[in-house]
Structures are given as C-alpha cells and as structure tokens.
Motif scaffolding. Structure first.
Motif, mmCIF file in Angstrom:
data_model
loop_
_atom_site.group_PDB
_atom_site.id
_atom_site.type_symbol
_atom_site.label_atom_id
_atom_site.label_comp_id
_atom_site.label_asym_id
_atom_site.label_seq_id
_atom_site.Cartn_x
_atom_site.Cartn_y
_atom_site.Cartn_z
ATOM 1 N N SER A 34 -16.983 -4.373 2.982
ATOM 2 C CA SER A 34 -16.669 -2.939 3.066
ATOM 3 C C SER A 34 -17.932 -2.141 3.346
ATOM 4 O O SER A 34 -18.193 -1.099 2.728
ATOM 5 C CB SER A 34 -15.993 -2.445 1.777
ATOM 6 N N ASN A 59 -10.723 1.816 5.268
ATOM 7 C CA ASN A 59 -9.341 2.295 5.257
ATOM 8 C C ASN A 59 -8.900 3.001 3.983
ATOM 9 O O ASN A 59 -7.709 3.326 3.853
ATOM 10 C CB ASN A 59 -8.391 1.127 5.541
ATOM 11 N N ASN A 65 -6.930 6.078 4.527
ATOM 12 C CA ASN A 65 -5.666 5.961 5.258
ATOM 13 C C ASN A 65 -4.449 6.299 4.416
ATOM 14 O O ASN A 65 -3.419 6.707 4.936
ATOM 15 C CB ASN A 65 -5.502 4.551 5.831
ATOM 16 N N THR A 83 0.844 -1.192 0.000
ATOM 17 C CA THR A 83 0.000 0.000 0.000
ATOM 18 C C THR A 83 0.881 1.244 0.000
ATOM 19 O O THR A 83 1.805 1.354 0.801
ATOM 20 C CB THR A 83 -0.922 0.028 1.235
ATOM 21 N N TYR A 89 0.303 1.182 7.921
ATOM 22 C CA TYR A 89 -0.963 0.548 8.290
ATOM 23 C C TYR A 89 -1.331 0.878 9.738
ATOM 24 O O TYR A 89 -0.490 0.813 10.640
ATOM 25 C CB TYR A 89 -0.868 -0.967 8.163
ATOM 26 N N THR A 90 -2.614 1.196 9.953
ATOM 27 C CA THR A 90 -3.137 1.187 11.309
ATOM 28 C C THR A 90 -3.373 -0.271 11.694
ATOM 29 O O THR A 90 -3.380 -1.163 10.828
ATOM 30 C CB THR A 90 -4.465 1.961 11.402
ATOM 31 N N TYR A 95 -12.305 0.108 10.030
ATOM 32 C CA TYR A 95 -11.776 -0.727 8.947
ATOM 33 C C TYR A 95 -11.996 -0.099 7.567
ATOM 34 O O TYR A 95 -11.507 -0.623 6.573
ATOM 35 C CB TYR A 95 -12.435 -2.111 8.964
ATOM 36 N N HIS A 118 -6.421 -1.693 9.816
ATOM 37 C CA HIS A 118 -6.102 -1.791 8.391
ATOM 38 C C HIS A 118 -5.233 -3.022 8.128
ATOM 39 O O HIS A 118 -5.510 -3.818 7.225
ATOM 40 C CB HIS A 118 -5.379 -0.506 7.962
ATOM 41 N N LYS A 119 -4.199 -3.182 8.943
ATOM 42 C CA LYS A 119 -3.297 -4.324 8.768
ATOM 43 C C LYS A 119 -4.022 -5.640 9.031
ATOM 44 O O LYS A 119 -3.821 -6.636 8.313
ATOM 45 C CB LYS A 119 -2.096 -4.186 9.704
ATOM 46 N N ARG A 177 -15.112 -3.131 6.876
ATOM 47 C CA ARG A 177 -14.098 -4.167 6.672
ATOM 48 C C ARG A 177 -14.358 -4.970 5.397
ATOM 49 O O ARG A 177 -15.497 -5.324 5.084
ATOM 50 C CB ARG A 177 -14.069 -5.110 7.864
#
Length: 589
Positions: A405, A189, A192, A165, A199-200, A187, A203-204, A485
């Motif tokens: 998502s 992201n 971001n 990313t 990555y948060t 989530y 996110h990761k 997510r």
C-alpha cells in the motif's frame, strides 16, 4: 487535592510493604509445596474464543481494564518453553471462533507445529466451526493440531473466502455530501468506499489477488496437515458445509466427541493423574524464554500511526501507534550499550505521514549507531505501517500479512449540500486566500486543489524514493509495484518488499545473525519502552498541579530505590519473580 494525594501515597507505601510480605509468604509456600515447578503429566490449556492480542500499551486504562492480557508473544514463548519441558505432555485447545487475522493465526500455527516436532501431543476440540457461518479461520488454525475433535451436533463451515466491501456513495448522494479526495495512485482504494458504488478495475484486481493468495495458503496447509491433496481441499471448500459425521468421513475431523469425552480420552492415554494448566499459569511456573544473555530490544508499533503518544481505546480494545512513544523507545534502545539489535514488531494499517516519517527516521539512526533493526510484521503492515518498516536491515512477514500500500490519499467531505437540506446556512470571514482549504462547508478552489495535488505528489515521491533506498531497489521498479497496491506477505517476498516469511522466532534468529551473536547463544529480549509503575503513569496523565506532581515524584523515587530490595527478597523466596504474583490454577480432571 493534597489530602487526596497524601492518601494515595500512604496506600502505595502500604502496598509496597504488603508486596514484600506476600513475596516472602507465597515464595515460601511454593518452595515447600512445589518442589517440581510444573507437575508431571501436564497438558497446557489454550482457549482461542477471545483470540490473542498483539500488544497492550503502557496505559493506565489498559492496565486496569485489560488486566493480564495474553498476547501472541506469550503463546509463542510458552509453547517454545513447553516443547523442551519433560513435564509437559501436550496442549489441548478449545477452538470455536477465532477473532484474529490470518497472520496471527499463522504465527500460532507455526508455534503448534514446532511444538509437535518435539514429540509433544496437540489436541483441538470444538463444538462447531461455524454453525451457519464461515469457519475458515478457526478450522485453518485447528489443522495445526494432530487431532481435531468435533462435537456430534457441530459442523465445519469450510466455505472458502469472500471479501465484501461496503460502498457509501449512494448514501452520501442522498445526504448531499460530496467526497472531494484524490490518491496516489489507482490502487490506493481506501477512498473508493466514498467515491464509488462498486469496485473499480484496479480495486477489484488488487483484492482478488490478495484473496487468491490467502486461499491458496489455506488450501496448501490444510492439505499438508490433513494429508489430502490440494485439489481435494478445493473441492471440499466448494461443498462448503459438513455436518457431524460428514466432516469425519471427509477427513476434516478425526472423531466426534463432547468436551468431557475429549478430556477423558486424554486421561486414559496419559494417566488418571494428568494435570491441566492454563497458558498464563504455565508461564508463571516455568518462566519465559529469552530472559538471560545478550540483549535484543523489542519495540512494538501496533495500530494506526498518529503523532504524540501511543493510545488505547478501552471500549474496543484498539491500540494506536504514537510516534513519540515509538521514537522514544528507539532512542532508549539505541543509547543502551547492552542492546545488540532491535526487533520491531509492526502491525499497522498506516495513518499520519509525518508521524510515520518520524519513526522511520529513528530506524535510520539506530542502524547508523550500529544497532541492526529487524522488522517482524503482524496481520497488516501497509501504507504508514510499511513506511516505518521499509528501512530495516531485514523485514520478516507472515505469508498472510497484508503489506505494501505504498501510496497516499487525502481530501475532505464537502457538506454544504447536506446543510442546505437541513435548512442550515453557514457564513464565514477569513484573513487569507486559502483559509477555507480544510473546511467542509466550501469546495476547493482551483488554487487549493493544486496545493493538495502538490502535497500528494511530494509525499508519494518521498515514500517511493525511501522504499527504493531502504530496499535497494530501482526507483522505476518501485514505481511499478507501488501505486497504493496491497500485497500478501507471500507476494511481497517475491516482489522484494520483504525478505523472509515467518514470525517472532525467525525475526529473533535474524537479529542474532545481524548482531553477530552465536546461533546457540542465549538472549534477553527486553521490551522498550520500559513499563512505568501505575502511579507514575497516572501522575503523568492525571489532572495534578505542579506541587502535587513534585510531591508524588519524590515518593515515586523512594519507591524506585526500594525496588532492588524488593527484588532481592523475591529472588530469595523463589527464582522467578512472576511466580509470586499469581497463584497457578492446576486442575486434575
């Protein structure tokens, strides 16, 4: 303009007359020359280097630039037709790079495996799977074939997956640009990449779960088709690169051979008079499946969701899902008494909330009118792409489909610092307190930020409540698995976000079940909206005045009235009208 239009209409009339003459001439030629439509001992040739697209909209630019693009549906239906065709002995495929997502690859893998189950041969060859680059996708596809031939100088880059990313916050900081955005929830992201430098934790967590699911699917299928253990495949992926004979020794390839040697072996095994026919030419000769019987509508929802009409970018080949185009298609299919059910093929990362909601509404109305809706998901059906799908009677996804998502984000880039660096100043006047809410030269006031937060809350509440309603799930449970997510189709099925794992054939079978059509009954798959003549599309989009449009419309009506006669002439000349539109290229190699 009038003289130009008259010339265009004269040309169209000449083309129509020529079409009739060609229909007769070419039809008679086929009738006399090709008593057997497909020659005996034929192999269908596939070339995956350019990939296969999901859908090309009814756009004049797309038609002129793309021509006859081979789609995923073309591949699936050609292989289905060929699996029961005694003239077809097998398929031979060139696989190098495969510019397609994992879900499209799985659709084709399933079609190849089903083809092989009918006793047909399937051979894949390549110069390399990678050549100092990853070859995971191409090799994963190749393992659906019973024989994999690798050029002696080639390699197999089965190196495992890596998801990278790009984060741009550092660049934005240097430019003096501040991303002022928010999301629902942690989530979600996509923002971001502007607000973070790495990555948060959420996110990761999400991308690692998706990566592990995808890799697990690849490992499982490679192990099954290459007759290896999953532990062996994971170990081989850790090794990473296999040169020539190493790949054969590791049982990843069957033999080393150049392309000409592969074809020579086919002719030795099948006969010197073996024919080779492209997939498009085979469809032209043999005809499609699903052309007669009970009608099932097929509607495409491909690309980012936007208001208005579907669109096409000829530079990149990108498609946009226009709410007006898709809702019109649903309305036409719903009002068509012959349509028993609707298959909605969705491949979209999302986009406009209001456009997604407009399409969602038409799925509700179709079901209320007694037309079952079955969604078939492609590479991705997330965010707005999931929104348009969530009310379907059944949702079918590939194991590798990226979906979910369920969330929302919004905001703007505050650019005042950037303009300061350039020595550019801005001033403005306005009539109302919140007139500057969308401009990048001002940050949000506290009142404006509260308005944005309220909009995000409303959209998220609407999204999750409609998921709960459409999927028959408790809202508390949906709130836990949503939060923006993403999931693979494999995981989404376990969570209840999709119903079945599979592709086009499964979606069609479920549509038949929902419409109470007997399992062994023939069906006619009818695409909505119906494609318009090119002149009509150009007229709608072109810079014509009212008088010119009226004259052209009258001419188009005349051409429409001629269509039954043209069709009758075609059918007299040859059974399948597609056969008079292009000459098949049959090679004996």
């Amino acid at each position: 303009m009038k003289n130009f239009l008259k010339k265009i209409l004269i040309i169209i009339g000449a083309i129509t007359l020529l079409e009739i003459i060609v229909a007769i001439g070419v039809g008679v030629y086929f009738f006399l020359i090709y008593k057997e439509e497909v020659p005996d001992k034929t192999f269908i040739e596939l070339d995956f280097e350019k990939g296969f697209t999901e859908y090309v909209p009814d756009d004049p630019t797309a038609r002129m630039i793309s021509g006859k693009v081979v789609t995923i549906r073309d591949v699936v239906e050609a292989l289905e037709r060929a699996s029961g065709d005694d003239q077809i002995k097998g398929v031979i495929a060139r696989i190098g790079s495969v510019p397609m997502g994992f879900a499209r690859i799985q659709e084709i893998r399933d079609a190849i495996l089903n083809f092989r189950q009918k006793g047909k041969t399937a051979i894949a060859y390549t110069d390399t799977f990678g050549e100092f680059g990853p070859g995971n996708r191409a090799y994963y596809l190749a393992t659906a074939f019973e024989e994999i031939c690798l050029q002696p100088s080639g390699d197999i880059g089965l190196t495992g997956l890596i998801l990278e990313t790009r984060f741009m916050k550092g660049t934005l900081d240097k430019l003096g640009v501040i991303p002022r955005m928010d999301h629902r929830h942690e989530y979600k992201n996509a923002m971001n990449i502007f607000t973070e430098k790495e990555y948060t934790a959420p996110h990761k967590e999400a991308v690692c779960k998706v990566m592990e699911s995808l890799f697990g699917q690849i490992v499982k299928e490679i192990a099954r088709t290459r007759e290896l253990s999953e532990e062996d495949v994971r170990s081989l992926a850790d090794h990473g690169l296999f040169l020539g004979q190493e790949a054969v020794n590791a049982k990843l390839a069957d033999k080393l051979a150049y392309q000409d040697e592969v074809y020579e072996d086919v002719k030795k095994n099948t006969g010197r008079n073996t024919h080779f026919l492209s997939l498009s030419d085979y469809l032209n000769l043999a005809g499609r499946v699903h052309t007669e019987g009970e009608t099932i509508a097929l509607i495409y929802g491909v690309g980012g969701v936007q208001r208005g009409e579907s669109d096409y970018n000829p530079l990149y080949g990108d498609v946009a899902m226009g709410a007006k185009t898709v809702t019109d298609a649903f309305q036409a299919a719903t009002e068509d008494d012959a349509v028993r059910a609707i298959v909605f093929r969705v491949s979209s990362p999302g986009g406009s909330y209001v456009a997604s909601d407009s399409i969602w509404r038409e799925t509700v109305r179709a079901k209320a009118a007694g037309k079952p809706v079955i969604v078939s998901m492609g590479d991705v059906a997330g965010s707005g792409g999931y929104f348009v799908a969530m009310n379907a009677d059944k949702i079918v996804a590939h194991p590798a489909t990226i979906t979910g998502s369920i969330g929302v984000l919004a905001g703007k880039m505050v650019t005042s610092g950037f303009w300061d660096k350039l020595g550019i100043s801005w001033d403005d006047v306005s009539t109302s307190s919140n007139a500057a809410i969308w401009t990048g030269t001002h940050d949000y006031t506290s009142e404006e930020w509260n308005l944005l937060e309220g909009a995000l809350d409303r959209i998220y509440a609407d999204f999750t409540s409609k998921v709960a309603q459409g999927r028959g799930l408790p809202i508390e449970y949906v709130s836990e698995i949503a939060k923006g997510r993403i999931w693979t189709g494999e995981d989404a099925k376990e969570l209840g976000l999709v119903d079945e794992l599979g592709g086009f054939p499964l979606a069609i079978r479920l549509a038949k079940e929902a419409a109470e059509i007997p399992e062994d009954a023939e069906i006619c798959l009818k695409v909505f909206p119906k494609k318009k003549p090119l002149l009509e599309v150009l007229l709608e989009k072109g810079p014509f005045g009212a008088e010119e449009k009226a004259s052209a419309s009258a001419a188009i009506r005349v051409l429409h009235e001629l269509q039954p006669m043209i069709q009758a002439v075609r059918e007299l000349a040859i059974k399948d009208e597609s056969k008079v539109l292009s000459m098949p290229k049959i090679e004996i190699r």
